[in-house]
Motif scaffolding. Structure first.
Motif, mmCIF file in Angstrom:
data_model
loop_
_atom_site.group_PDB
_atom_site.id
_atom_site.type_symbol
_atom_site.label_atom_id
_atom_site.label_comp_id
_atom_site.label_asym_id
_atom_site.label_seq_id
_atom_site.Cartn_x
_atom_site.Cartn_y
_atom_site.Cartn_z
ATOM 1 N N ALA A 158 0.836 -1.199 0.000
ATOM 2 C CA ALA A 158 0.000 0.000 0.000
ATOM 3 C C ALA A 158 0.870 1.249 0.000
ATOM 4 N N VAL A 159 0.307 2.322 -0.525
ATOM 5 C CA VAL A 159 1.026 3.585 -0.643
ATOM 6 C C VAL A 159 0.280 4.651 0.151
ATOM 7 N N GLY A 160 1.004 5.343 1.026
ATOM 8 C CA GLY A 160 0.403 6.382 1.835
ATOM 9 C C GLY A 160 0.682 7.775 1.289
ATOM 10 N N ARG A 161 -0.243 8.696 1.553
ATOM 11 C CA ARG A 161 -0.071 10.111 1.235
ATOM 12 C C ARG A 161 0.246 10.349 -0.243
ATOM 13 N N ASN A 162 -0.487 9.649 -1.111
ATOM 14 C CA ASN A 162 -0.274 9.804 -2.546
ATOM 15 C C ASN A 162 -1.255 10.792 -3.169
ATOM 16 N N TYR A 163 -2.079 11.410 -2.329
ATOM 17 C CA TYR A 163 -2.930 12.532 -2.739
ATOM 18 C C TYR A 163 -2.583 13.690 -1.812
ATOM 19 N N ALA A 164 -2.205 14.813 -2.368
ATOM 20 C CA ALA A 164 -1.723 15.933 -1.549
ATOM 21 C C ALA A 164 -2.778 16.403 -0.550
ATOM 22 N N ALA A 165 -4.045 16.438 -0.973
ATOM 23 C CA ALA A 165 -5.094 16.927 -0.083
ATOM 24 C C ALA A 165 -5.291 16.000 1.102
ATOM 25 N N HIS A 166 -5.122 14.701 0.891
ATOM 26 C CA HIS A 166 -5.245 13.759 2.011
ATOM 27 C C HIS A 166 -4.089 13.922 2.981
ATOM 28 N N ALA A 167 -2.871 14.074 2.450
ATOM 29 C CA ALA A 167 -1.730 14.313 3.331
ATOM 30 C C ALA A 167 -1.968 15.559 4.175
ATOM 31 N N ALA A 168 -2.498 16.600 3.551
ATOM 32 C CA ALA A 168 -2.737 17.863 4.253
ATOM 33 C C ALA A 168 -3.800 17.720 5.335
ATOM 34 N N GLU A 169 -4.867 16.937 5.061
ATOM 35 C CA GLU A 169 -5.937 16.837 6.049
ATOM 36 C C GLU A 169 -5.480 16.116 7.310
ATOM 37 N N LEU A 170 -4.421 15.315 7.198
ATOM 38 C CA LEU A 170 -3.866 14.641 8.367
ATOM 39 C C LEU A 170 -2.678 15.398 8.948
ATOM 40 N N GLY A 171 -2.379 16.559 8.382
ATOM 41 C CA GLY A 171 -1.299 17.372 8.909
ATOM 42 C C GLY A 171 0.084 16.930 8.493
ATOM 43 N N HIS A 172 0.186 16.284 7.316
ATOM 44 C CA HIS A 172 1.469 15.772 6.843
ATOM 45 C C HIS A 172 1.868 16.439 5.535
ATOM 46 N N GLU A 173 3.148 16.423 5.261
ATOM 47 C CA GLU A 173 3.671 16.827 3.972
ATOM 48 C C GLU A 173 3.644 15.633 3.020
ATOM 49 N N VAL A 174 3.634 15.905 1.725
ATOM 50 C CA VAL A 174 3.804 14.829 0.744
ATOM 51 C C VAL A 174 5.250 14.341 0.836
ATOM 52 N N PRO A 175 5.468 13.040 1.015
ATOM 53 C CA PRO A 175 6.839 12.544 1.176
ATOM 54 C C PRO A 175 7.664 12.685 -0.098
ATOM 55 N N ASP A 176 8.980 12.776 0.081
ATOM 56 C CA ASP A 176 9.884 12.918 -1.063
ATOM 57 C C ASP A 176 9.896 11.675 -1.942
ATOM 58 N N VAL A 177 9.693 10.514 -1.341
ATOM 59 C CA VAL A 177 9.596 9.254 -2.088
ATOM 60 C C VAL A 177 8.309 8.573 -1.653
ATOM 61 N N PRO A 178 7.763 7.672 -2.462
ATOM 62 C CA PRO A 178 6.515 7.007 -2.079
ATOM 63 C C PRO A 178 6.637 6.340 -0.706
ATOM 64 N N LEU A 179 5.624 6.549 0.110
ATOM 65 C CA LEU A 179 5.559 5.961 1.449
ATOM 66 C C LEU A 179 4.808 4.636 1.338
ATOM 67 N N THR A 180 5.504 3.529 1.518
ATOM 68 C CA THR A 180 4.891 2.216 1.309
ATOM 69 C C THR A 180 4.823 1.433 2.607
ATOM 70 N N PHE A 181 3.841 0.549 2.673
ATOM 71 C CA PHE A 181 3.673 -0.338 3.821
ATOM 72 C C PHE A 181 2.924 -1.582 3.346
ATOM 73 N N PHE A 182 2.858 -2.593 4.197
ATOM 74 C CA PHE A 182 2.198 -3.848 3.847
ATOM 75 C C PHE A 182 0.896 -4.025 4.615
ATOM 76 N N LYS A 183 -0.036 -4.687 3.970
ATOM 77 C CA LYS A 183 -1.198 -5.245 4.646
ATOM 78 C C LYS A 183 -1.140 -6.756 4.415
ATOM 79 N N PRO A 184 -1.368 -7.578 5.435
ATOM 80 C CA PRO A 184 -1.252 -9.022 5.258
ATOM 81 C C PRO A 184 -2.425 -9.604 4.476
ATOM 82 N N SER A 185 -2.229 -10.784 3.941
ATOM 83 C CA SER A 185 -3.293 -11.445 3.182
ATOM 84 C C SER A 185 -4.505 -11.729 4.057
#
Length: 266
Positions: A71-98
């Motif tokens: 999964a990729v986090g903060r890949n929409y600027a408006a969503h990053a902003a609504e949570l009080g975050h900046e858009v990351p310099d590189v894609p922010l990735t994480f896993f969800k298990p099967s």
């Protein structure tokens, strides 16, 4: 082409069997939908088995059982902003298990360790061919299709624990469906999420900070993508809480609607 995974309801000689199938008909008229069963896995072969079922005679399951969900986090600027975050310099990735995966109409079970579970409607990419260090121009070769996803998040746990394994990986936190659309241009699709029929999220895939192709290049630099793997591409602004008894629906233009109810974990 719409590819579903389904089980046959009681009343048929094939009751209980699980298959993939090709869905035909107009999704706006559910009574017109017919599922033509495939003889095997659609990523391997599209050979029809000869069996067909009315949609009302089957239960749609998660359209794929992924080995991994990236999964990729903060890949929409408006969503990053609504949570009080900046858009990351590189894609922010994480896993969800099967084990987080559920299908359309299956219930999201509210985890007992959270008091703030939120919806995040997203476009999901289904991988069709193995890929490692995939160059930008070859990304279309490894994509099988697209489906709707809900990156369900225990927001209080995410904030409290810092890392996201439990907050985004608990059982039932990755609804997928209703089917995979294999013939779709994902560049500018409308995404909406409703809660109990009230519009909460609205956005377009053209507002992604990084395109699907860029995300696949980035992810495949680090790990091999396998057939059936799923990539969640980020959520538009408008995320919010949902509670036991609520119904959440993620709709994506050209695909359809993924609907799930929220229940108390038993």
């Amino acid at each position: 082409m719409r590819i579903a995974r389904f089980s046959v309801k009681e009343g048929s000689p094939a009751a209980g069997s699980v298959s993939f199938g090709v869905v035909e008909g107009d999704p706006s008229q559910p009574e017109s939908l017919v599922v033509h069963a495939l003889a095997g896995h659609p990523i391997v072969s599209m050979q029809l088995s000869g069996e067909s079922y009315r949609m009302q005679d089957v239960r749609l399951l998660s359209p794929i059982l992924p080995n991994k969900i990236v999964a990729v986090g903060r890949n929409y600027a408006a969503h990053a902003a609504e949570l009080g975050h900046e858009v990351p310099d590189v894609p922010l990735t994480f896993f969800k298990p099967s084990t987080a995966v559920i299908g359309p109409t299956e219930a999201i079970a509210y985890p007992p360790f959270s008091s703030d579970v939120q919806f995040e409607g997203e476009l999901a990419v289904v991988i069709g061919r193995m890929g490692r260090e995939v160059p930008l121009e070859r990304v279309p070769e490894i994509v099988f299709g697209y489906t709707c996803a809900n990156d369900v998040t225990a927001r209080d746990v995410q904030q409290r624990e810092g890392q996201w394994a439990r907050a985004k990986g608990f059982d039932t936190s990755c609804p997928l469906g209703p089917w995979i659309e294999t013939e779709l241009d994902p560049a500018d699709l409308a995404i909406t999420t409703t809660l109990n029929g009230e519009l909460k999220q609205t956005g377009r895939t053209s507002l992604m900070v990084r395109s699907i192709a860029e995300l696949i290049v980035h992810i495949s630099e680090a790990m091999t993508l396998l057939p059936g793997d799923v990539i969640l591409t980020g959520t538009p602004a408008g995320v919010g809480p949902m509670n036991v008894g609520d119904e959440v629906a993620v709709s994506i233009e050209g695909i359809g609607t993924l609907t799930n109810k929220v229940i108390k974990r038993g």
